[in-house]
Design a protein around this motif. Structure first.
Motif, short mmCIF file in Angstrom:
data_model
loop_
_atom_site.label_atom_id
_atom_site.label_comp_id
_atom_site.label_asym_id
_atom_site.label_seq_id
_atom_site.Cartn_x
_atom_site.Cartn_y
_atom_site.Cartn_z
N GLU A 65 2.42 101.93 -69.50
CA GLU A 65 0.97 102.66 -69.10
C GLU A 65 0.16 102.04 -67.77
OE1 GLU A 65 -2.00 102.64 -72.24
OE2 GLU A 65 -0.26 102.85 -73.74
N ALA A 66 -0.47 102.84 -67.14
CA ALA A 66 -0.99 102.47 -65.66
C ALA A 66 -2.26 101.48 -66.08
CB ALA A 66 -1.59 103.55 -64.86
N GLY A 67 -2.50 100.45 -65.34
CA GLY A 67 -3.63 99.67 -65.62
C GLY A 67 -4.99 100.25 -65.31
N PRO A 68 -6.12 99.63 -65.82
CA PRO A 68 -7.31 100.22 -65.72
C PRO A 68 -7.67 100.37 -64.19
CG PRO A 68 -7.45 97.95 -66.22
CD PRO A 68 -6.09 98.45 -66.25
#
Length: 72
Positions: A65-68
């Motif tokens: 998942e992509a980071g915030p």
């Protein structure tokens, strides 16, 4: 733990290209391979740190998942 170099083709087809004991050696090799190999745009060459080739392939197949977003 060793560093493995893999060629990743579409549909998660993995091809182990090399294995190294140190990151600097693996990094030099992967940079050289990226320049020398005539790869299609869909293929990638990556270094992965793992206990064995089975763990390396498992890690490469995981969806990350992509980071915030924000404070970049």
């Amino acid at each position: 733990m060793p560093y493995y170099i893999y060629r990743i083709k579409p549909f998660a087809q993995l091809e182990q290209l090399a294995e190294f004991d140190s990151f600097p050696d693996a990094s030099r090799q992967v940079k050289m391979l990226r320049q020398q190999l005539d790869l299609p745009a869909t293929d990638k060459v990556k270094v992965i740190f793992a206990e064995d080739p089975f763990q390396a392939e498992e890690l490469l197949c995981q969806v990350r998942e992509a980071g915030p977003k924000g404070d970049d």
